[in-house]
Design an enzyme around this catalytic site. Sequence first.
Site, mmCIF file in Angstrom:
data_model
loop_
_atom_site.group_PDB
_atom_site.id
_atom_site.type_symbol
_atom_site.label_atom_id
_atom_site.label_comp_id
_atom_site.label_asym_id
_atom_site.label_seq_id
_atom_site.Cartn_x
_atom_site.Cartn_y
_atom_site.Cartn_z
ATOM 1 N N GLY A 29 6.430 -0.728 -5.479
ATOM 2 C CA GLY A 29 6.351 -1.956 -4.672
ATOM 3 C C GLY A 29 6.247 -1.666 -3.180
ATOM 4 O O GLY A 29 6.889 -2.326 -2.370
ATOM 5 N N SER A 37 1.181 -4.736 -6.657
ATOM 6 C CA SER A 37 2.204 -3.738 -6.308
ATOM 7 C C SER A 37 3.584 -4.392 -6.281
ATOM 8 O O SER A 37 4.563 -3.834 -6.809
ATOM 9 C CB SER A 37 1.846 -3.105 -4.952
ATOM 10 O OG SER A 37 2.971 -2.627 -4.268
ATOM 11 N N GLU A 183 -8.781 1.437 7.169
ATOM 12 C CA GLU A 183 -8.553 1.576 5.720
ATOM 13 C C GLU A 183 -9.767 2.172 5.005
ATOM 14 O O GLU A 183 -9.881 2.099 3.783
ATOM 15 C CB GLU A 183 -8.177 0.222 5.116
ATOM 16 C CG GLU A 183 -6.890 -0.370 5.671
ATOM 17 C CD GLU A 183 -5.604 0.207 5.053
ATOM 18 O OE1 GLU A 183 -5.562 0.453 3.848
ATOM 19 O OE2 GLU A 183 -4.629 0.428 5.821
ATOM 20 N N HIS A 258 -7.568 -5.658 0.991
ATOM 21 C CA HIS A 258 -8.788 -4.937 1.396
ATOM 22 C C HIS A 258 -9.979 -5.844 1.078
ATOM 23 O O HIS A 258 -9.953 -6.571 0.085
ATOM 24 C CB HIS A 258 -8.961 -3.647 0.587
ATOM 25 C CG HIS A 258 -8.004 -2.558 0.959
ATOM 26 N ND1 HIS A 258 -7.388 -1.762 0.023
ATOM 27 C CD2 HIS A 258 -7.582 -2.114 2.167
ATOM 28 C CE1 HIS A 258 -6.612 -0.873 0.644
ATOM 29 N NE2 HIS A 258 -6.705 -1.068 1.944
ATOM 30 N N CYS A 380 -11.735 0.728 -6.232
ATOM 31 C CA CYS A 380 -10.745 1.374 -5.351
ATOM 32 C C CYS A 380 -10.659 2.858 -5.654
ATOM 33 O O CYS A 380 -10.311 3.659 -4.792
ATOM 34 C CB CYS A 380 -9.346 0.817 -5.583
ATOM 35 S SG CYS A 380 -9.173 -0.915 -5.257
#
Length: 460
Positions: A29, A37, A183, A258, A380
């Site tokens: 998390g 998450s 990112e 994202h 991802c």
Amino acid sequence: MNTVDNMNTQDVREVNFDGLIGPTHNYSGLSFGNLASARNAQLCSNPQAAALQGLAKMRRLLTQGYTQGFMPPQQRPQLETMRQLGFTGSDQQIINQLYKRNPRLLSMVYSASPMWAANAATVTPSTDSGDGLVHFTPANLLTTPHRAMEAQATTHSLRTIFNNAKHFKVHAPLPSNNLFADEGAANHSRLCQHYGKRGIAMFAYGRDGIDSGDQPSRFPARQTRLASEAVARSHGVNDDYALFCRQHPVAIDTGAFHNDVVAVANGPVLFFHQLAFATDDFATIKQQLAEQFAFMPLSVNHKDVPLEDAIKSYLFNSQLLAAPNGDMTKMHLIAPSECAENTAVSRYLNTLVQDEKQPIRTIEFVDVRESMSNGGGPACLRLRVVLNEQQRAAVNPAFMLTDAKITALEQWVKKHYRDKLLPDDLADPSFYTESLEALNALTDLLQLESFYPFQQTSTL
Ligand code: SUG
């Protein structure tokens, strides 16, 4: 669209480098704003299944005729940062101290987050860079502390994989400063007529950096415009070929931490959710793209697929692939299995392939559930690198996959990975030894000398 116009004149291809999922994959998390998450925090993970799911996805692409590479897992635990913070003693002593006093720090140093290779770097192919080199800027990932620990080792990995100054330039990450939060490729899309032709770099950012602007109110905007501009500048991308588009704050606040959670591009196609981009910015950008080539925006309406369903199913975190020969008229979509299970999304996908005005002809579902439970879908897990034939030949062959190498990696995973891992297990001394032994066996398998920091200092 004429097929010949959309074929490569030279043999330029997109090569996917997937993150090989490391033995410490766990659910801690750690990512505020990433709903999966948070939802799965503290649950039991299965590192073995995670890595095998990732390898199965790599094999599927390879079998279909795509060129496939991988990025190695990073050394975990990453205790160097803890030593900088004043922790002393042996590795095991530091682990014990963290477990007793700072368990959250312990999960950070054990995170297997480098698996999400889309966040490793931003990549500019040589057709777009102006100096004939393929440029990489490793992402500093500084919005989340566990991910900020990746940048240095990512730089080392990229410099090992793309170790040829005649073809590749791996920059240093941007300065670790909140103004330049970066990112990587998760917030960058390259649009082009075909791979061999100069493309347009489209950067999506959540906040400006300096001006506060219209920011999300609930979750952090991880990418700044200043960071994207710096990457474009140092990669030599001509101003006329770099576009900057603000992410819709509503998308970030709904869980699109994202941009690749709500949009994916390939060739002339941009496949995106209606709420992915801030409306004013996007209207101008659509026009600019249409002036350059036969741009094909494929927008999905909120009424057909609500944003929440798009984010839950990770529809837009699919891999959108040209045919293996680069033909942009016959595209293939590799979507997470969760898309087939979501009523609105699966209904939408059924109508999509029937629409012959757009080039996505086939859809395939993959099971990457272990990664999905931490908010990472098929897209991802991979870093896309467009390479011509000579550049492909210059890549370090240790990181290129064949069927036999995938089989060897699967055997390595089965031998060295646990099939159950709970947060408390991170303090287990044998887990520490197992994790490093797995990496030792990996470098033996790949015939890499002293790749990991611990291999330069210990005799394990
Ligand atoms: O940065 N999850 C990653 C997921 C990254 C997905 N990548 C792309 N969209 N390109 C992140 O939020 C969760 C780790 C944990 O909670 O244990 C995590 O880091």
